[in-house]
Every structure is written in C-alpha cells, then in structure tokens.
Scaffold this motif. Structure first.
Motif, PDB file in Angstrom:
ATOM      1  N   GLY A   1     -13.165  62.247  44.572  1.00 41.72           N
ATOM      2  CA  GLY A   1     -11.811  61.721  44.708  1.00 41.72           C
ATOM      3  C   GLY A   1     -11.197  61.503  43.344  1.00 41.72           C
ATOM      4  N   VAL A   2      -9.998  60.961  43.392  1.00 45.45           N
ATOM      5  CA  VAL A   2      -9.416  60.387  42.184  1.00 45.45           C
ATOM      6  C   VAL A   2     -10.130  59.068  41.916  1.00 45.45           C
ATOM      7  CG1 VAL A   2      -7.365  59.195  41.306  1.00 45.45           C
ATOM      8  CG2 VAL A   2      -7.148  61.455  42.321  1.00 45.45           C
ATOM      9  N   MET A   3     -10.583  58.874  40.681  1.00 43.36           N
ATOM     10  CA  MET A   3     -11.296  57.647  40.339  1.00 43.36           C
ATOM     11  C   MET A   3     -10.278  56.579  39.930  1.00 43.36           C
ATOM     12  SD  MET A   3     -14.513  58.318  40.866  1.00 43.36           S
ATOM     13  CE  MET A   3     -13.928  59.228  42.297  1.00 43.36           C
ATOM     14  N   ALA A   4     -10.039  55.631  40.825  1.00 42.15           N
ATOM     15  CA  ALA A   4      -8.956  54.662  40.664  1.00 42.15           C
ATOM     16  C   ALA A   4      -8.978  53.926  39.324  1.00 42.15           C
ATOM     17  CB  ALA A   4      -8.985  53.669  41.820  1.00 42.15           C
ATOM     18  N   PRO A   5     -10.134  53.513  38.803  1.00 40.74           N
ATOM     19  CA  PRO A   5     -10.114  52.774  37.534  1.00 40.74           C
ATOM     20  C   PRO A   5      -9.579  53.573  36.349  1.00 40.74           C
ATOM     21  CG  PRO A   5     -12.187  52.407  38.680  1.00 40.74           C
ATOM     22  CD  PRO A   5     -11.489  53.526  39.393  1.00 40.74           C
ATOM     23  N   ASN A   6      -9.526  54.895  36.482  1.00 40.79           N
ATOM     24  CA  ASN A   6      -9.097  55.727  35.358  1.00 40.79           C
ATOM     25  C   ASN A   6      -7.593  55.931  35.289  1.00 40.79           C
ATOM     26  OD1 ASN A   6     -11.814  56.086  34.882  1.00 40.79           O
ATOM     27  ND2 ASN A   6     -11.918  58.135  35.759  1.00 40.79           N
ATOM     28  N   HIS A   7      -6.847  55.525  36.313  1.00 39.35           N
ATOM     29  CA  HIS A   7      -5.437  55.903  36.406  1.00 39.35           C
ATOM     30  C   HIS A   7      -4.576  54.742  36.877  1.00 39.35           C
ATOM     31  CE1 HIS A   7      -7.076  60.008  36.249  1.00 39.35           C
ATOM     32  NE2 HIS A   7      -7.889  59.640  37.221  1.00 39.35           N
ATOM     33  N   ALA A   8      -3.345  54.705  36.409  1.00 38.23           N
ATOM     34  CA  ALA A   8      -2.388  53.728  36.922  1.00 38.23           C
ATOM     35  C   ALA A   8      -2.052  54.075  38.366  1.00 38.23           C
ATOM     36  CB  ALA A   8      -1.123  53.738  36.078  1.00 38.23           C
ATOM     37  N   PRO A   9      -2.052  53.109  39.282  1.00 39.22           N
ATOM     38  CA  PRO A   9      -1.771  53.403  40.691  1.00 39.22           C
ATOM     39  C   PRO A   9      -0.451  54.137  40.909  1.00 39.22           C
ATOM     40  CG  PRO A   9      -2.668  51.202  40.482  1.00 39.22           C
ATOM     41  CD  PRO A   9      -2.448  51.691  39.080  1.00 39.22           C
ATOM     42  N   LEU A  10       0.588  53.762  40.175  1.00 38.59           N
ATOM     43  CA  LEU A  10       1.873  54.437  40.360  1.00 38.59           C
ATOM     44  C   LEU A  10       1.778  55.907  39.974  1.00 38.59           C
ATOM     45  CD1 LEU A  10       4.862  54.495  41.033  1.00 38.59           C
ATOM     46  CD2 LEU A  10       5.337  53.668  38.700  1.00 38.59           C
TER      47      LEU A  10
ATOM     48  N   ASP B   1      -6.232  47.757  42.420  1.00 43.61           N
ATOM     49  CA  ASP B   1      -5.681  49.096  42.168  1.00 43.61           C
ATOM     50  C   ASP B   1      -5.473  49.864  43.471  1.00 43.61           C
ATOM     51  OD1 ASP B   1      -5.492  48.819  39.442  1.00 43.61           O
ATOM     52  OD2 ASP B   1      -7.360  49.880  38.993  1.00 43.61           O
ATOM     53  N   VAL B   2      -6.474  49.836  44.363  1.00 44.45           N
ATOM     54  CA  VAL B   2      -6.369  50.552  45.626  1.00 44.45           C
ATOM     55  C   VAL B   2      -5.243  49.968  46.478  1.00 44.45           C
ATOM     56  CG1 VAL B   2      -7.530  51.142  47.786  1.00 44.45           C
ATOM     57  CG2 VAL B   2      -8.783  51.261  45.617  1.00 44.45           C
ATOM     58  N   ALA B   3      -5.182  48.639  46.543  1.00 44.19           N
ATOM     59  CA  ALA B   3      -4.131  47.990  47.333  1.00 44.19           C
ATOM     60  C   ALA B   3      -2.746  48.334  46.790  1.00 44.19           C
ATOM     61  CB  ALA B   3      -4.340  46.481  47.337  1.00 44.19           C
ATOM     62  N   GLU B   4      -2.605  48.336  45.461  1.00 43.46           N
ATOM     63  CA  GLU B   4      -1.308  48.678  44.865  1.00 43.46           C
ATOM     64  C   GLU B   4      -0.947  50.132  45.150  1.00 43.46           C
ATOM     65  OE1 GLU B   4       0.843  49.143  40.498  1.00 43.46           O
ATOM     66  OE2 GLU B   4      -0.939  47.861  40.667  1.00 43.46           O
ATOM     67  N   LEU B   5      -1.921  51.020  45.058  1.00 48.91           N
ATOM     68  CA  LEU B   5      -1.675  52.431  45.360  1.00 48.91           C
ATOM     69  C   LEU B   5      -1.156  52.601  46.785  1.00 48.91           C
ATOM     70  CD1 LEU B   5      -1.872  55.481  44.884  1.00 48.91           C
ATOM     71  CD2 LEU B   5      -4.331  55.316  45.363  1.00 48.91           C
TER      72      LEU B   5
ATOM     73  N   HIS C   1       2.421  51.513  47.051  1.00 50.51           N
ATOM     74  CA  HIS C   1       3.336  52.541  46.525  1.00 50.51           C
ATOM     75  C   HIS C   1       3.554  53.644  47.562  1.00 50.51           C
ATOM     76  CE1 HIS C   1       3.983  51.038  42.524  1.00 50.51           C
ATOM     77  NE2 HIS C   1       2.701  51.102  42.183  1.00 50.51           N
ATOM     78  N   LEU C   2       2.476  54.105  48.183  1.00 50.14           N
ATOM     79  CA  LEU C   2       2.594  55.169  49.175  1.00 50.14           C
ATOM     80  C   LEU C   2       3.424  54.727  50.375  1.00 50.14           C
ATOM     81  CD1 LEU C   2      -1.062  56.597  49.216  1.00 50.14           C
ATOM     82  CD2 LEU C   2       0.948  57.553  48.054  1.00 50.14           C
ATOM     83  N   ALA C   3       3.323  53.446  50.718  1.00 48.44           N
ATOM     84  CA  ALA C   3       4.053  52.916  51.877  1.00 48.44           C
ATOM     85  C   ALA C   3       5.480  52.514  51.531  1.00 48.44           C
ATOM     86  CB  ALA C   3       3.301  51.721  52.445  1.00 48.44           C
ATOM     87  N   GLY C   4       5.858  52.619  50.257  1.00 52.36           N
ATOM     88  CA  GLY C   4       7.203  52.235  49.853  1.00 52.36           C
ATOM     89  C   GLY C   4       7.435  50.744  49.866  1.00 52.36           C
ATOM     90  N   GLU C   5       6.407  49.955  49.542  1.00 54.33           N
ATOM     91  CA  GLU C   5       6.483  48.498  49.656  1.00 54.33           C
ATOM     92  C   GLU C   5       6.544  47.793  48.301  1.00 54.33           C
ATOM     93  OE1 GLU C   5       3.012  47.564  51.886  1.00 54.33           O
ATOM     94  OE2 GLU C   5       3.835  48.278  53.803  1.00 54.33           O
TER      95      GLU C   5
END
Length: 328
Positions: free
Chosen positions: A77-86, A137-141, A144-148
């Motif tokens: 997968g994309v490794m969440a700790p390596n990237h900004a959620p946005l 990070d996962v929750a923020e991602l 963002h996907l949900a437009g919240e």
C-alpha cells in the motif's frame, strides 16, 4: 470456488538489472493479469532497495491504469507515515477521476524500508511515526476523501478511490474495524499472526460509509510452475533472501539469479525456517497450489485471495498467475 483472485506486484529486480527493464516487465504482467480475469492488482511501496523497484505506487498505478481497461489498480500500500494525508488524497482522487471505479487506496503502517536514514528523509527529518500518529494520519486521509475537512481535494464531484487498510497485527486490524474499512491481511509476511488479525477485525468491526460488513483480502505468497520441482527452482532466489531476513541479518539485499540460488548453501536453521514459512503459503505445481489456496480460503473465510509471486522473471510470474487462474 466463488472467490476473487487478485495480485500484488513488487517489481522484483534481479541482481545487476535496472528498474527500467523490470518496470516494463511489470506492465506486461499486469496486462496479462487483466486478460486472465484477475480482479485487481496492487503495487507495494518500498524504498532504497536493490531488489524492489516500487518506490512510488501512485505513479506506477497511473501508468498501469492507463494501459489496462477493466482490472482494478491500487496501492498495496501507500505507507501512511511517509506522506501527508492531503497529498495522498489528492493523488488517488486524481487517479480515480482519470479511471472512475477502478482505483484502490490501500494504506499501510510500515516505512517500506529497513534503512533509518531513508525513514528520516521520508519523514522530512522527523522520527518514525508513533501508533497514535498513524491512527491520526489514516483518519485524516479518510476525512479528506469524504470531503469533511473543508479542503477541496479536487473541483466538482469526483469518484472516490476505495480505501483499504493493510494489516499484519491485531492492532492494525482493530483500527480497520473501528474505521469500518475492508482489510488486506499480510499473510505473505506474518502468517503466524493471521488468525489473531482476523479475529480482532471481525469481532470489532463497525459498519461505515466505506464498508457495510467485514471484507477480507488474504495476501498469499504464491509461486506456481508446471511441476513442484520447477516451482522450487523458480522460488530459489526468494528463498536466499528469506534465509537472511528470517534470521534478522539485514534487508538491503539484491536477488541472486536462479543459478546462484541453486548453488547457495543454506544452514539447517535457515532450511527449517524457510520450510515452515513456505508451508503456510502456496508453492508448487497447479494442483498443490490450488489445494493450498482453497485450504487457506476455507480456514480464514477470506473473501478474496491476493497472490504475490516474488520472482524477478516476468515470464515466470505471468506463468504462475496463469496456471493458478486456469486451475481455479
């Protein structure tokens, strides 16, 4: 069997070859997977490795989606700790806008490398992410996907990529359950954890906008050839790498050739560890491999099997996927 087959591609590099060649081969294998009727193909994220050429899943996913038309494409997968959620949300929303209904966003916890220097560089000098930071990070991602979040990811209505969580531990499974996400279980990495992961996930699952009920992909190391002996020969380079990794002797290793692997002298301890690991996967001729996969599916209740064939030869990988598909 009534179970979907998918694939995880690692873009394995033989010692001495360049990424240019192996990435072209990955494209060839992906088009073959689509032809064979596989449901999805995911790209892993690895950094600084001489043996794996998948440093950028979204870039490779964009290419593979462009040369195919029906198979789902995503990150595994994309490794969440390596990237900004946005940034992740923007990348995969763009992919989904270009290829509606075909993009998966699998998210993982690890750094994708054994090198602490690379971990620090990917985190822009920060220490490795904590469990709480990963959860955030996962929750923020997802928000963002949900437009919240109040931040426009892309203009207008854009098809949302399908989010997944990669799990190899009960802690990851509980997070997926809490967030109501489908999971991909890393049986190909830590088979000893699979039962605990599945129990934690199913017992704690809460329906969400992403998933109404638990859904499990089981990722299995699958090396299939015309005979058991040929499969063992093809798997030789991977066995050499495992002989070091299973003994904790480093991760920055290049894949040897099959001829080099055949001449490699394994210690008795390494042989035993590799045999134990392989017994939990699916190696051999078509009959043996399909029997192993069916037994794993029945034992775990998996909804989907994701096969990963860690052999650098594209023809051998494609042949492995073909033999399994036809035997099913």
């Amino acid at each position: 069997m009534g179970i979907l087959l998918s694939a995880l591609e690692l873009a394995i590099v033989e010692d001495g070859r360049a990424a240019t060649e192996v990435l072209a081969s990955t494209t060839t294998v992906t088009t073959k997977l689509e032809e064979l009727g596989y449901h999805r193909v995911w790209i892993a994220e690895h950094h600084g490795s001489p043996a794996i050429a998948t440093a950028s899943p979204p870039v490779l996913a964009a290419h593979l989606a462009a040369v195919t038309s029906s198979i789902r494409i995503g990150s595994g997968g994309v490794m969440a700790p390596n990237h900004a959620p946005l940034a992740v949300a923007e990348q995969f929303a763009t992919l989904s806008a270009l290829h509606p209904g075909r993009i998966d966003l699998g998210v993982g916890r690890g750094p994708g490398t054994f090198d602490e220097k690379i971990v620090r560089a990917l985190r822009r000098g920060a220490d490795p992410a904590t469990d709480d930071e990963y959860r955030a990070d996962v929750a923020e991602l997802l928000r963002h996907l949900a437009g919240e979040t109040g931040i426009r990811v892309l203009p207008g209505e854009v098809p949302t990529p399908e989010p997944w969580l990669l799990c190899s531990s009960a802690a990851g499974a509980r997070l997926a359950a809490e967030l109501g996400l489908p999971i991909a279980v890393a049986h190909h990495i830590r088979p000893q954890n699979t039962a605990e992961v599945l129990q934690a996930y199913r017992e704690n699952f809460k329906p969400s906008q992403w998933c109404e009920e638990p859904y499990v992909i089981l990722c299995v190391e699958t090396i299939c050839a015309d005979t058991d002996a040929e499969a063992a020969y093809v798997a030789g380079p991977c066995a050499v790498i495992k002989s070091y990794l299973l003994n904790g002797e480093g991760g920055d290793l290049a894949f040897p050739t099959r001829e080099q692997a055949a001449a490699h002298e394994f210690t008795p301890e390494s042989k035993e560890l590799i045999a134990q690991f392989t017994a939990a996967q699916a190696h051999g001729g078509p009959e043996k491999v399909v029997r192993s996969l069916k037994e794993l599916a029945a034992a775990t209740g998996a909804d989907e099997l994701m096969l990963t064939a860690p052999v650098y030869d594209a023809a051998a990988r494609a042949r492995s996927y073909e033999l399994v598909a036809k035997a099913f």
